[in-house]
Design an enzyme around this catalytic site. Structure first.
Site, PDB file in Angstrom:
ATOM      1  N   SER A 124     -54.275  46.571  46.351  1.00  0.00           N
ATOM      2  CA  SER A 124     -53.797  46.145  45.039  1.00  0.00           C
ATOM      3  C   SER A 124     -53.663  44.631  45.004  1.00  0.00           C
ATOM      4  O   SER A 124     -53.387  43.995  46.031  1.00  0.00           O
ATOM      5  CB  SER A 124     -52.421  46.781  44.816  1.00  0.00           C
ATOM      6  OG  SER A 124     -51.760  46.153  43.750  1.00  0.00           O
ATOM      7  N   TYR A 148     -43.233  48.432  47.773  1.00  0.00           N
ATOM      8  CA  TYR A 148     -44.553  49.000  47.450  1.00  0.00           C
ATOM      9  C   TYR A 148     -45.648  48.021  47.891  1.00  0.00           C
ATOM     10  O   TYR A 148     -46.594  48.396  48.595  1.00  0.00           O
ATOM     11  CB  TYR A 148     -44.668  49.266  45.941  1.00  0.00           C
ATOM     12  CG  TYR A 148     -46.094  49.482  45.488  1.00  0.00           C
ATOM     13  CD1 TYR A 148     -46.787  50.635  45.846  1.00  0.00           C
ATOM     14  CD2 TYR A 148     -46.769  48.514  44.726  1.00  0.00           C
ATOM     15  CE1 TYR A 148     -48.107  50.825  45.442  1.00  0.00           C
ATOM     16  CE2 TYR A 148     -48.085  48.697  44.324  1.00  0.00           C
ATOM     17  CZ  TYR A 148     -48.744  49.857  44.684  1.00  0.00           C
ATOM     18  OH  TYR A 148     -50.057  50.045  44.299  1.00  0.00           O
ATOM     19  N   LYS A 152     -48.832  48.132  50.987  1.00  0.00           N
ATOM     20  CA  LYS A 152     -50.263  47.816  50.842  1.00  0.00           C
ATOM     21  C   LYS A 152     -50.659  46.726  51.840  1.00  0.00           C
ATOM     22  O   LYS A 152     -51.720  46.788  52.459  1.00  0.00           O
ATOM     23  CB  LYS A 152     -50.568  47.357  49.409  1.00  0.00           C
ATOM     24  CG  LYS A 152     -50.387  48.429  48.359  1.00  0.00           C
ATOM     25  CD  LYS A 152     -51.420  49.548  48.487  1.00  0.00           C
ATOM     26  CE  LYS A 152     -51.225  50.651  47.484  1.00  0.00           C
ATOM     27  NZ  LYS A 152     -51.990  51.855  47.772  1.00  0.00           N
TER      28      LYS A 152
HETATM   29  P1  NAD Z   1     -51.763  58.448  41.010  1.00  0.00           P
HETATM   30  O1  NAD Z   1     -50.325  58.641  41.292  1.00  0.00           O
HETATM   31  O2  NAD Z   1     -52.300  58.953  39.708  1.00  0.00           O
HETATM   32  O3  NAD Z   1     -52.630  59.064  42.186  1.00  0.00           O
HETATM   33  C1  NAD Z   1     -52.183  59.151  43.511  1.00  0.00           C
HETATM   34  C2  NAD Z   1     -52.439  60.568  43.996  1.00  0.00           C
HETATM   35  O4  NAD Z   1     -52.016  60.672  45.361  1.00  0.00           O
HETATM   36  C3  NAD Z   1     -51.669  61.626  43.211  1.00  0.00           C
HETATM   37  O5  NAD Z   1     -52.551  62.676  42.863  1.00  0.00           O
HETATM   38  C4  NAD Z   1     -50.586  62.111  44.184  1.00  0.00           C
HETATM   39  O6  NAD Z   1     -50.231  63.450  43.951  1.00  0.00           O
HETATM   40  C5  NAD Z   1     -51.279  61.882  45.513  1.00  0.00           C
HETATM   41  N1  NAD Z   1     -50.389  61.699  46.676  1.00  0.00           N
HETATM   42  C6  NAD Z   1     -49.368  60.823  46.806  1.00  0.00           C
HETATM   43  N2  NAD Z   1     -48.808  60.937  48.031  1.00  0.00           N
HETATM   44  C7  NAD Z   1     -49.503  61.895  48.698  1.00  0.00           C
HETATM   45  C8  NAD Z   1     -49.404  62.478  49.996  1.00  0.00           C
HETATM   46  N3  NAD Z   1     -48.459  62.116  50.871  1.00  0.00           N
HETATM   47  N4  NAD Z   1     -50.276  63.441  50.330  1.00  0.00           N
HETATM   48  C9  NAD Z   1     -51.246  63.851  49.469  1.00  0.00           C
HETATM   49  N5  NAD Z   1     -51.377  63.353  48.228  1.00  0.00           N
HETATM   50  C10 NAD Z   1     -50.504  62.374  47.836  1.00  0.00           C
HETATM   51  O7  NAD Z   1     -52.073  56.879  41.144  1.00  0.00           O
HETATM   52  P2  NAD Z   1     -53.367  56.040  40.793  1.00  0.00           P
HETATM   53  O8  NAD Z   1     -53.016  55.117  39.688  1.00  0.00           O
HETATM   54  O9  NAD Z   1     -54.538  56.905  40.682  1.00  0.00           O
HETATM   55  O10 NAD Z   1     -53.463  55.134  42.102  1.00  0.00           O
HETATM   56  C11 NAD Z   1     -54.274  55.489  43.208  1.00  0.00           C
HETATM   57  C12 NAD Z   1     -54.096  54.451  44.297  1.00  0.00           C
HETATM   58  O11 NAD Z   1     -54.416  53.152  43.778  1.00  0.00           O
HETATM   59  C13 NAD Z   1     -52.673  54.347  44.840  1.00  0.00           C
HETATM   60  O12 NAD Z   1     -52.737  54.154  46.222  1.00  0.00           O
HETATM   61  C14 NAD Z   1     -52.135  53.112  44.167  1.00  0.00           C
HETATM   62  O13 NAD Z   1     -51.140  52.477  44.921  1.00  0.00           O
HETATM   63  C15 NAD Z   1     -53.368  52.245  44.050  1.00  0.00           C
HETATM   64  N6  NAD Z   1     -53.281  51.252  42.952  1.00  0.00           N
HETATM   65  C16 NAD Z   1     -53.009  51.687  41.686  1.00  0.00           C
HETATM   66  C17 NAD Z   1     -52.868  50.750  40.664  1.00  0.00           C
HETATM   67  C18 NAD Z   1     -52.537  51.192  39.262  1.00  0.00           C
HETATM   68  O14 NAD Z   1     -52.057  50.373  38.491  1.00  0.00           O
HETATM   69  N7  NAD Z   1     -52.783  52.452  38.882  1.00  0.00           N
HETATM   70  C19 NAD Z   1     -53.019  49.372  40.939  1.00  0.00           C
HETATM   71  C20 NAD Z   1     -53.323  48.985  42.240  1.00  0.00           C
HETATM   72  C21 NAD Z   1     -53.441  49.941  43.247  1.00  0.00           C
HETATM   73  N1  UFG Z   2     -44.976  44.632  30.286  1.00  0.00           N
HETATM   74  C1  UFG Z   2     -44.203  44.570  29.143  1.00  0.00           C
HETATM   75  N2  UFG Z   2     -43.568  45.707  28.736  1.00  0.00           N
HETATM   76  C2  UFG Z   2     -43.673  46.902  29.393  1.00  0.00           C
HETATM   77  C3  UFG Z   2     -44.461  46.951  30.567  1.00  0.00           C
HETATM   78  C4  UFG Z   2     -45.091  45.795  30.992  1.00  0.00           C
HETATM   79  O1  UFG Z   2     -44.096  43.527  28.515  1.00  0.00           O
HETATM   80  O2  UFG Z   2     -43.063  47.896  28.979  1.00  0.00           O
HETATM   81  C5  UFG Z   2     -45.722  43.412  30.699  1.00  0.00           C
HETATM   82  C6  UFG Z   2     -45.384  42.925  32.095  1.00  0.00           C
HETATM   83  O3  UFG Z   2     -44.308  42.037  32.064  1.00  0.00           O
HETATM   84  C7  UFG Z   2     -46.711  42.255  32.492  1.00  0.00           C
HETATM   85  C8  UFG Z   2     -47.772  43.108  31.787  1.00  0.00           C
HETATM   86  O4  UFG Z   2     -47.103  43.772  30.739  1.00  0.00           O
HETATM   87  O5  UFG Z   2     -46.775  40.962  31.964  1.00  0.00           O
HETATM   88  C9  UFG Z   2     -48.409  44.156  32.698  1.00  0.00           C
HETATM   89  O6  UFG Z   2     -47.391  44.935  33.326  1.00  0.00           O
HETATM   90  P1  UFG Z   2     -47.711  46.286  34.103  1.00  0.00           P
HETATM   91  O7  UFG Z   2     -46.413  46.872  34.535  1.00  0.00           O
HETATM   92  O8  UFG Z   2     -48.615  47.126  33.286  1.00  0.00           O
HETATM   93  O9  UFG Z   2     -48.569  45.792  35.348  1.00  0.00           O
HETATM   94  P2  UFG Z   2     -48.200  44.770  36.525  1.00  0.00           P
HETATM   95  O10 UFG Z   2     -49.190  43.660  36.445  1.00  0.00           O
HETATM   96  O11 UFG Z   2     -46.783  44.395  36.511  1.00  0.00           O
HETATM   97  O12 UFG Z   2     -48.429  45.660  37.819  1.00  0.00           O
HETATM   98  C10 UFG Z   2     -49.598  46.471  38.023  1.00  0.00           C
HETATM   99  C11 UFG Z   2     -49.211  47.701  38.843  1.00  0.00           C
HETATM  100  C12 UFG Z   2     -48.772  47.302  40.222  1.00  0.00           C
HETATM  101  C13 UFG Z   2     -49.865  46.510  40.861  1.00  0.00           C
HETATM  102  C14 UFG Z   2     -50.255  45.334  40.018  1.00  0.00           C
HETATM  103  C15 UFG Z   2     -51.436  44.691  40.648  1.00  0.00           C
HETATM  104  O13 UFG Z   2     -48.157  48.407  38.205  1.00  0.00           O
HETATM  105  O14 UFG Z   2     -48.572  48.455  40.994  1.00  0.00           O
HETATM  106  O15 UFG Z   2     -50.580  45.752  38.688  1.00  0.00           O
HETATM  107  O16 UFG Z   2     -52.109  43.883  39.857  1.00  0.00           O
HETATM  108  F1  UFG Z   2     -49.445  46.063  42.052  1.00  0.00           F
END
Ligand code: NAD
Ligand code: UFG
Length: 354
Positions: A124, A148, A152
């Site tokens: 991330s 968190y 990572k």
């Molecule tokens: P998500 O929660 O939709 O998907 C994660 C999946 O992993 C879920 O299906 C959950 O049930 C499963 N899981 C969690 N712990 C587990 C375990 N111990 N054993 C088996 N399954 C397990 O999240 P997502 O948005 O699809 O994110 C996927 C990955 O990408 C995550 O590692 C997350 O940290 C990373 N990521 C997500 C974002 C974002 O904004 N969505 C940004 C950066 C990185």
């Molecule tokens: N924001 C609002 N109101 C809300 C939610 C968010 O104003 O209700 C703003 C935040 O302050 C930020 C922007 O919208 O400026 C995006 O916020 P998000 O929470 O959607 O995303 P972040 O950039 O804070 O974080 C996301 C994931 C993290 C990841 C990161 C990496 O949630 O897990 O992107 O780029 F680490």
């Protein structure tokens, strides 16, 4: 290829599984459904008109994981499984270290046990911490501002050390920026539990009438309109980045890192405006206090992925919002709740077949 996908029932995992199936790969999924539903996988198999192996496997259960690896003998793994709520990680850090770090450690040991040493990992942009040197390049020093993010960072380091210790490993750390959007069919998308933490799903719920107004976290940042700027990336583009990384790893050993972003930022108000325009619904908002730990602005330099992987994000904010809105309208309350964490593998297979 035989690809085992951890967390494949989740948001990014389900979109990636669909593309893997469409490209002809044999896919198996290990998920404990702690944040997902097998319904997403059922819809993916119906979109792809192909089947997958879906197992109720928790990465913390090494015996179950080993058994699955013995059975499937995967050639590569894409590792999405993890917990991702920043606030929850501050309140419950040990849960995050256990699930994300120990879960990954177990996974690596299971991979070793069958000689599978090709891995794509969901990292991330959070590993850039509070860096203000924009755009963010892969060589920007890493830091973490919450547990968190630190999971990572620890995992990236663990993977680099592993690759350095044994030249047979091929590893991709993919640093996602802000994934949003949904598949164009409207059948799969993000289904956050409870109140969404992230901006785009929150805005979608205001547009559909589930919530009253968006709280805009800060209106006095040093950005063009005073609100936070992020690099939103369409989940379909993001999924494609995983297939490109997998291809690259076929020819290249060692640990590699790529940013997956568009290279451009959008402000909170731009996102709200785009949503109101596309949905035709008013999106009420109010400027409230800054959220602790947020940076003003954050966007990727995605040149390395373009040069190495031939990958580039192609979809803009308008399309992200259009696809997100279609998903939201077709599934106003997300996927139906299915008590999947109790389901056996046989029940899951039957469910997918139904
Ligand atoms: P998500 O929660 O939709 O998907 C994660 C999946 O992993 C879920 O299906 C959950 O049930 C499963 N899981 C969690 N712990 C587990 C375990 N111990 N054993 C088996 N399954 C397990 O999240 P997502 O948005 O699809 O994110 C996927 C990955 O990408 C995550 O590692 C997350 O940290 C990373 N990521 C997500 C974002 C974002 O904004 N969505 C940004 C950066 C990185
Ligand atoms: N924001 C609002 N109101 C809300 C939610 C968010 O104003 O209700 C703003 C935040 O302050 C930020 C922007 O919208 O400026 C995006 O916020 P998000 O929470 O959607 O995303 P972040 O950039 O804070 O974080 C996301 C994931 C993290 C990841 C990161 C990496 O949630 O897990 O992107 O780029 F680490």
């Amino acid at each position: 290829m035989r690809v085992l996908v951890t967390g494949g029932a989740g948001y990014i995992g389900s979109h990636t599984v669909l593309q893997l199936l469409q490209e002809g790969h044999e896919v198996s999924i290990a998920d404990n459904f702690s944040n997902s539903s097998p319904e997403s996988v059922r819809r993916v198999t119906s979109l792809a008109e192909r089947s997958v192996v879906l197992r109720n496997v928790d990465l913390l259960n090494q015996a179950d994981l080993n058994a699955m690896f013995q059975d499937i003998q995967p050639e590569a793994v894409i590792h999405f499984a993890g917990l991702k709520a920043v606030g929850e990680s501050v309140a419950q850090p040990l849960k995050y270290y256990r699930n994300n770090v120990t879960g990954t450690l177990n996974l690596l040991e299971s991979m070793e046990s069958v000689g599978c040493r090709t891995l794509v990992f969901s990292s991330s942009a959070t590993v850039y911490g509070e860096s203000t040197a924009l755009p963010l390049v892969e060589s920007t020093p890493r830091s973490a501002t919450n547990p968190y993010g630190r999971t990572k960072l620890h995992i990236e380091e663990m993977l680099e050390e592993l690759a350095a210790s044994d030249g047979r490993w091929s590893i991709a750390n993919l640093r996602y920026f802000n994934p949003v959007g949904a598949h164009e069919s409207g059948l799969i998308g993000e289904d956050p539990q409870g109140i969404p933490n992230n901006l785009m799903p929150y805005v979608a719920q205001v547009a559909i009438g589930r919530r009253e107004k968006v709280g805009v976290f800060g209106g006095d940042y040093p950005t063009a309109d005073g609100t936070g700027v992020r690099d939103y990336i369409h989940v379909i583009d993001l999924a494609a980045g995983h297939l490109a990384a997998l291809d690259y790893l076929q020819e290249s050993k060692g640990a590699h890192t790529w940013n997956l972003g568009t290279g451009a930022g959008s402000s909170v108000l731009e996102v709200i405006d785009a949503f109101a325009r596309v949905s035709g619904q008013p999106v009420a908002y109010e400027i409230v206090d800054r959220r602790p730990g947020d940076v003003a602005e954050n966007y990727a330099n995605a040149e390395k992925a373009r040069l190495d992987l031939g990958w580039k994000a192609e979809r803009g904010l308008e399309q992200m919002v259009e696809d997100m809105w279609r998903w939201q309208k077709m599934n106003p309350t997300g996927f139906d709740e299915i008590p999947a964490s109790e389901m056996t593998d046989e029940e899951l297979a039957e469910f997918l077949g139904s």
